[in-house]
Design a protein around this motif. Structure first.
Motif, PDB file in Angstrom:
ATOM      1  N   THR A  99       0.780  -1.238   0.000  1.00  0.00           N
ATOM      2  CA  THR A  99       0.000   0.000   0.000  1.00  0.00           C
ATOM      3  C   THR A  99       0.814   1.292   0.000  1.00  0.00           C
ATOM      4  O   THR A  99       0.265   2.355   0.257  1.00  0.00           O
ATOM      5  CB  THR A  99      -0.969   0.009   1.197  1.00  0.00           C
ATOM      6  OG1 THR A  99      -0.227   0.038   2.425  1.00  0.00           O
ATOM      7  CG2 THR A  99      -1.872  -1.205   1.185  1.00  0.00           C
ATOM      8  N   MET A 100       2.106   1.244  -0.300  1.00  0.00           N
ATOM      9  CA  MET A 100       2.873   2.489  -0.334  1.00  0.00           C
ATOM     10  C   MET A 100       2.263   3.508  -1.289  1.00  0.00           C
ATOM     11  O   MET A 100       2.257   4.718  -1.025  1.00  0.00           O
ATOM     12  CB  MET A 100       4.327   2.237  -0.730  1.00  0.00           C
ATOM     13  CG  MET A 100       5.156   3.525  -0.756  1.00  0.00           C
ATOM     14  SD  MET A 100       6.761   3.369  -1.553  1.00  0.00           S
ATOM     15  CE  MET A 100       7.747   2.725  -0.225  1.00  0.00           C
ATOM     16  N   ILE A 101       1.718   3.045  -2.416  1.00  0.00           N
ATOM     17  CA  ILE A 101       1.171   3.949  -3.424  1.00  0.00           C
ATOM     18  C   ILE A 101       0.041   4.805  -2.854  1.00  0.00           C
ATOM     19  O   ILE A 101      -0.180   5.934  -3.321  1.00  0.00           O
ATOM     20  CB  ILE A 101       0.688   3.142  -4.660  1.00  0.00           C
ATOM     21  CG1 ILE A 101       0.356   4.064  -5.819  1.00  0.00           C
ATOM     22  CG2 ILE A 101      -0.475   2.234  -4.315  1.00  0.00           C
ATOM     23  CD1 ILE A 101       1.522   4.791  -6.407  1.00  0.00           C
ATOM     24  N   PHE A 119       3.913  -7.518  -2.837  1.00  0.00           N
ATOM     25  CA  PHE A 119       4.341  -6.323  -2.115  1.00  0.00           C
ATOM     26  C   PHE A 119       5.300  -5.471  -2.950  1.00  0.00           C
ATOM     27  O   PHE A 119       5.345  -4.253  -2.784  1.00  0.00           O
ATOM     28  CB  PHE A 119       5.045  -6.704  -0.806  1.00  0.00           C
ATOM     29  CG  PHE A 119       4.138  -7.212   0.282  1.00  0.00           C
ATOM     30  CD1 PHE A 119       2.787  -7.403   0.087  1.00  0.00           C
ATOM     31  CD2 PHE A 119       4.664  -7.513   1.541  1.00  0.00           C
ATOM     32  CE1 PHE A 119       1.957  -7.880   1.108  1.00  0.00           C
ATOM     33  CE2 PHE A 119       3.848  -7.968   2.572  1.00  0.00           C
ATOM     34  CZ  PHE A 119       2.502  -8.167   2.349  1.00  0.00           C
ATOM     35  N   ILE A 120       6.087  -6.111  -3.822  1.00  0.00           N
ATOM     36  CA  ILE A 120       7.063  -5.358  -4.624  1.00  0.00           C
ATOM     37  C   ILE A 120       6.556  -5.104  -6.040  1.00  0.00           C
ATOM     38  O   ILE A 120       7.310  -4.594  -6.884  1.00  0.00           O
ATOM     39  CB  ILE A 120       8.435  -6.054  -4.659  1.00  0.00           C
ATOM     40  CG1 ILE A 120       8.366  -7.405  -5.375  1.00  0.00           C
ATOM     41  CG2 ILE A 120       8.981  -6.230  -3.247  1.00  0.00           C
ATOM     42  CD1 ILE A 120       9.725  -8.045  -5.626  1.00  0.00           C
ATOM     43  N   TYR A 133       4.484  -0.493  -7.336  1.00  0.00           N
ATOM     44  CA  TYR A 133       5.646  -0.102  -8.134  1.00  0.00           C
ATOM     45  C   TYR A 133       5.451  -0.406  -9.614  1.00  0.00           C
ATOM     46  O   TYR A 133       6.416  -0.425 -10.364  1.00  0.00           O
ATOM     47  CB  TYR A 133       6.899  -0.796  -7.600  1.00  0.00           C
ATOM     48  CG  TYR A 133       7.039  -0.604  -6.107  1.00  0.00           C
ATOM     49  CD1 TYR A 133       7.509   0.597  -5.579  1.00  0.00           C
ATOM     50  CD2 TYR A 133       6.642  -1.599  -5.212  1.00  0.00           C
ATOM     51  CE1 TYR A 133       7.594   0.797  -4.212  1.00  0.00           C
ATOM     52  CE2 TYR A 133       6.721  -1.408  -3.845  1.00  0.00           C
ATOM     53  CZ  TYR A 133       7.196  -0.215  -3.346  1.00  0.00           C
ATOM     54  OH  TYR A 133       7.263  -0.011  -1.994  1.00  0.00           O
ATOM     55  N   MET A 134       4.202  -0.604 -10.022  1.00  0.00           N
ATOM     56  CA  MET A 134       3.928  -0.760 -11.442  1.00  0.00           C
ATOM     57  C   MET A 134       3.987   0.593 -12.141  1.00  0.00           C
ATOM     58  O   MET A 134       4.428   0.693 -13.287  1.00  0.00           O
ATOM     59  CB  MET A 134       2.561  -1.416 -11.640  1.00  0.00           C
ATOM     60  CG  MET A 134       2.518  -2.859 -11.168  1.00  0.00           C
ATOM     61  SD  MET A 134       0.848  -3.536 -11.138  1.00  0.00           S
ATOM     62  CE  MET A 134       0.431  -3.534 -12.870  1.00  0.00           C
ATOM     63  N   ALA A 135       3.540   1.641 -11.444  1.00  0.00           N
ATOM     64  CA  ALA A 135       3.587   2.995 -11.999  1.00  0.00           C
ATOM     65  C   ALA A 135       4.711   3.812 -11.370  1.00  0.00           C
ATOM     66  O   ALA A 135       5.459   4.499 -12.073  1.00  0.00           O
ATOM     67  CB  ALA A 135       2.246   3.694 -11.786  1.00  0.00           C
ATOM     68  N   TYR A 176      14.183   1.850  -2.894  1.00  0.00           N
ATOM     69  CA  TYR A 176      13.201   0.777  -2.995  1.00  0.00           C
ATOM     70  C   TYR A 176      13.397  -0.127  -4.200  1.00  0.00           C
ATOM     71  O   TYR A 176      12.884  -1.252  -4.205  1.00  0.00           O
ATOM     72  CB  TYR A 176      11.775   1.339  -2.894  1.00  0.00           C
ATOM     73  CG  TYR A 176      11.489   1.610  -1.437  1.00  0.00           C
ATOM     74  CD1 TYR A 176      11.055   0.598  -0.596  1.00  0.00           C
ATOM     75  CD2 TYR A 176      11.771   2.856  -0.887  1.00  0.00           C
ATOM     76  CE1 TYR A 176      10.867   0.819   0.752  1.00  0.00           C
ATOM     77  CE2 TYR A 176      11.588   3.086   0.461  1.00  0.00           C
ATOM     78  CZ  TYR A 176      11.141   2.064   1.278  1.00  0.00           C
ATOM     79  OH  TYR A 176      10.977   2.272   2.621  1.00  0.00           O
ATOM     80  N   PHE A 177      14.134   0.312  -5.198  1.00  0.00           N
ATOM     81  CA  PHE A 177      14.477  -0.650  -6.248  1.00  0.00           C
ATOM     82  C   PHE A 177      15.409  -1.710  -5.686  1.00  0.00           C
ATOM     83  O   PHE A 177      15.204  -2.910  -5.889  1.00  0.00           O
ATOM     84  CB  PHE A 177      15.134   0.041  -7.447  1.00  0.00           C
ATOM     85  CG  PHE A 177      15.488  -0.934  -8.532  1.00  0.00           C
ATOM     86  CD1 PHE A 177      14.537  -1.335  -9.449  1.00  0.00           C
ATOM     87  CD2 PHE A 177      16.759  -1.498  -8.608  1.00  0.00           C
ATOM     88  CE1 PHE A 177      14.849  -2.267 -10.440  1.00  0.00           C
ATOM     89  CE2 PHE A 177      17.076  -2.423  -9.588  1.00  0.00           C
ATOM     90  CZ  PHE A 177      16.115  -2.810 -10.510  1.00  0.00           C
ATOM     91  N   GLU A 178      16.421  -1.285  -4.953  1.00  0.00           N
ATOM     92  CA  GLU A 178      17.369  -2.242  -4.373  1.00  0.00           C
ATOM     93  C   GLU A 178      16.683  -3.120  -3.331  1.00  0.00           C
ATOM     94  O   GLU A 178      16.922  -4.339  -3.277  1.00  0.00           O
ATOM     95  CB  GLU A 178      18.542  -1.481  -3.749  1.00  0.00           C
ATOM     96  CG  GLU A 178      19.378  -0.715  -4.772  1.00  0.00           C
ATOM     97  CD  GLU A 178      20.450   0.139  -4.122  1.00  0.00           C
ATOM     98  OE1 GLU A 178      20.565   0.102  -2.871  1.00  0.00           O
ATOM     99  OE2 GLU A 178      21.162   0.848  -4.856  1.00  0.00           O
TER     100      GLU A 178
END
Length: 720
Positions: free
Chosen positions: A482-484, A552-553, A557-559, A572-574
């Motif tokens: 839910t970060m988005i 969760f990842i 992180y799709m957008a 957050y990519f790493e």
């Protein structure tokens, strides 16, 4: 009085929905997607009787069947002093909850052995969870004749079964067979097309079958045909030939899907196809004209495109017809929009335009349909409900009466896709201007701050109901999908939340947050949001347990480009890459010794399961042996080499059961010899979108162009 009125309105609403849906036939068995045995059966015996079984399941035969490609084997020895019983279990599919009248049990029976009518088994119906069966009836009472070597139709009115109480035929989910005689002989029977039907059979087919295309890929041929509108059609039957002369039936498809992927497992060969249509009685129309296609070797880039396009079709061809948005799953409800899956689907449509699978003009037309629908759809302080009636635009409480209002998480999944689309449709035309303006209206209308619940709250809350307020009362606390929601809430130009809530809410280290994480993770590792441990040789800066399920990842992180999401704890990519690698190494080591796990077969996440939807993760207590293709394939940006090996393995080794009309089926479990019959709205698009982000960064680049998102990141940066 008001509560009575609400109850009546709720009942009428549900009744209207079901009335608008095309009802399914309640099928207990037509074909097993897996060979060897059928998961939704059971077989038991006491000696000296015996019933053939495979791990307590009925075997399947690929040699004898009514519809291709298989039937159930029922081979038994009924001995004096012994007993056997076999059960065929109904598989409940989410959303497939509206049926034609169920007034009689019908199935096809093939008697291969020299079996007298009195030596056939007895039959009963029952309720699986209650472990209750009706009285058994002699099968011969419902056979006009008992002859060997031919398919016989058995019809038993449900009213004939005594000794079992039920208020709704949906409660009936077992058809049982058991020993009737004690002849000591060996009997060989086959069962197929087991279903519950109305007493009056359906009408005859008026339509004629018409193939439209056949296209060859590496190991399969994609077939499409003219859309089936005739309600009398039960199945489309597919015929294959290698010489255009001798055609053999190889598969059936439900008529609501106008394509079939024939996995031939052969490279460099030409195949010819025809189709026919089957009705309720399995009477067949004539065959269509033939079409041919040839399989061929494919490069890695071609395989990527093939997989992306197949999953894209779920949202293009399989969309809810009135809104143009995504369904929750196929098969399932045909007129119920899933808002979060629709956001994912919106991004998949953009990929489809960019890759040339549809024209820009077709894309514009679909987006206008989508946005005109969404603009009028019911909202709750600007937020959409989880599920929406495609025909009315009203909330559909699919998960129960409390799920009847705004769902902030699903809304965020939808809005992220719309904001990417706003940056894609930049042409100075009336149509693309309307797309941009309508997206802006929807975006500005979401009251993110309302879902803070109280002005002083540190957290956003997931749901709000118009008649039950905050009854679900689920606060959004990371680490999860839910970060988005927090990013969009901070970015909102009209109803923003303070940037400080990124740390007080999403990344909170309050006692409430600690307890929340420890509870779902079943560990104190990562309960502070930060983790700091090493798993399978991989460090994990942020994450509960060893990272959780892979969605969760993906979902947040799709957008939003995780390369550009950096807080006081990690990049957050790493971090996401490490979570994917932990999942990969867990599956490679396979500590629970599940069948099918390897360096080429990995990806534990949320998906359909043998009995229900569940989230698997790389820890023993949450690892049931279920593998989900979207887990590895939506991780392409993080683990390109590991994901490519998984893609090739899923297609080239497991394709005969895993590959279908809309790409890979949702999940499989080789321990159980099970594969899901579903394609999931939340799981197909991440494959298309994240592979595209790996290849070109398309969706990441579009979303991150939004000025509001850029400003939100700067606000969060100031709070570090």
């Amino acid at each position: 009085m008001r509560s009575i009125l609400l109850a009546i309105l709720t009942l009428l609403s549900a009744t209207n929905l079901l009335a608008q849906e095309t009802p399914y036939t309640r099928v207990f068995f037509d074909n097993s997607l897996m060979g060897k045995d059928h998961f939704y059966t059971s077989a038991s015996y006491t000696s000296p009787s015996w019933v053939k079984n495979s791990r307590g399941k009925l075997p399947v035969s690929e040699e004898v069947y009514v519809t291709p490609g298989n039937a159930l084997e029922l081979k038994y020895n009924s001995a004096k002093g012994g007993h056997w019983q076999a059960q065929v279990l109904y598989h409940p599919i989410r959303g497939m909850d509206f049926f034609r009248p169920q007034e009689k049990l019908v199935f096809r029976l093939f008697v291969k052995s020299n079996t007298a009518a009195t030596e056939l088994p007895a039959v009963a119906i029952g309720k699986r969870e209650a472990k209750e069966l009706s009285q058994f009836l002699p099968l011969q009472n419902f056979l006009p004749t008992c002859k060997t070597g031919a398919w016989l139709t058995v019809e038993v009115p449900l009213s004939s079964f005594k000794g079992l109480s039920y208020s709704d035929t949906k409660e009936l989910d077992v058809v049982a067979f058991q020993q009737q005689a004690a002849d000591g002989k060996w009997h060989e029977l086959y069962l197929d097309q087991m279903e519950m039907l109305p007493l009056q059979a359906g009408e005859s087919i008026k339509a004629a079958p018409k193939l439209l295309s056949a296209k060859g890929y590496e190991k399969h041929i994609d077939l499409t045909w003219e859309k089936i509108e005739d309600p009398a059609v039960r199945y489309v039957q597919v015929y294959r030939s290698t010489d255009n002369k001798n055609f053999k039936p190889v598969a059936v498809q439900i008529p609501s899907i106008s394509r079939y992927a024939d996995y031939v497992d052969t490279v460099g060969q030409t195949f010819y196809y025809k189709i026919s249509l089957l009705d309720d009685r399995y009477q067949e129309t004539g065959l269509s004209e033939s079409m041919s296609a040839t399989t061929r070797p494919m490069t890695d880039e071609e395989l990527l495109t093939m997989v992306q396009e197949a999953n894209f079709r779920y949202y293009w061809e399989g969309a809810e017809p009135n809104s143009g948005l995504a369904l929750e799953n196929i098969p399932g409800r045909r007129t119920m929009v899933a808002s979060g899956a629709s956001g994912f689907g919106v991004m998949a449509l953009l990929v489809g335009i960019e890759r040339g699978w549809i024209t820009r003009e077709q894309g514009v037309e679909r987006f206008l349909q989508i946005l005109r629908y969404l603009n009028k759809a019911e909202k709750f302080h600007g937020a959409f409900s989880h599920f929406i009636s495609g025909e009315t635009g009203k909330a559909e409480p699919f998960f129960g009466p409390r799920d009847n209002g705004g769902d902030l998480v699903e809304t965020a999944f939808l809005v992220q896709g719309l904001l990417a689309a706003r940056e894609y449709f930049t042409a100075n035309t009336p149509q693309e201007k309307e797309i941009r303006n309508t997206i802006t209206t929807i975006w500005r209308g979401v009251e993110w701050d309302w879902y803070r619940k109280k002005p002083e709250s540190d957290f956003l809350t997931w749901h709000w109901s118009p008649d039950q307020a905050w009854v679900l009362n689920h606060q959004l606390i990371g680490w999860n999908e839910t970060m988005i929601v927090y990013l969009l809430g901070i970015a909102s130009p009209t109803h923003s939340i303070p940037a400080s809530m990124y740390y007080s809410g999403w990344a909170s280290q309050s006692e409430k947050a600690l307890q929340y994480r420890a509870a779902w993770g079943q560990t104190k590792e990562g309960m502070m949001y930060t983790n700091g441990n090493t798993y399978f040789g991989i460090p994990l800066p942020v994450g509960v347990s060893n990272g959780g399920p892979l969605f969760f990842i993906h979902y947040s992180y799709m957008a939003a480009d995780p390369h550009k999401l950096i807080d006081r704890y990690t990049n957050y990519f790493e971090n996401n890459r490490n979570i994917a690698l932990i999942n990969y190494r867990y599956c490679t080591e396979n500590p629970e010794n599940h069948q099918g796990y390897s360096e080429n077969s990995w990806g534990l996440t949320a998906s359909d399961g043998p009995w229900d939807y569940s989230a698997n993760e790389p820890v023993p207590h949450a690892d049931t042996g279920k593998m989900t293709p979207t887990g590895a394939l939506a991780s392409f940006p993080y683990t390109p080499e590991e994901s490519m090996r998984a893609l090739k393995h899923f297609y080239r080794v497991y394709g005969h059961f895993l590959w279908g009309s809309y790409g890979f089926r949702d999940a499989f479990n080789l321990d159980e010899n099970w594969v899901s019959p579903l394609y999931m709205g939340l799981n197909q698009a991440p494959i298309t979108v994240m592979i595209e982000n790996h290849r070109s960064g398309l969706i990441w680049n579009l979303f991150m162009k939004n000025k509001e998102i850029q400003q939100a990141l700067k606000k969060i940066e100031k709070t570090r």
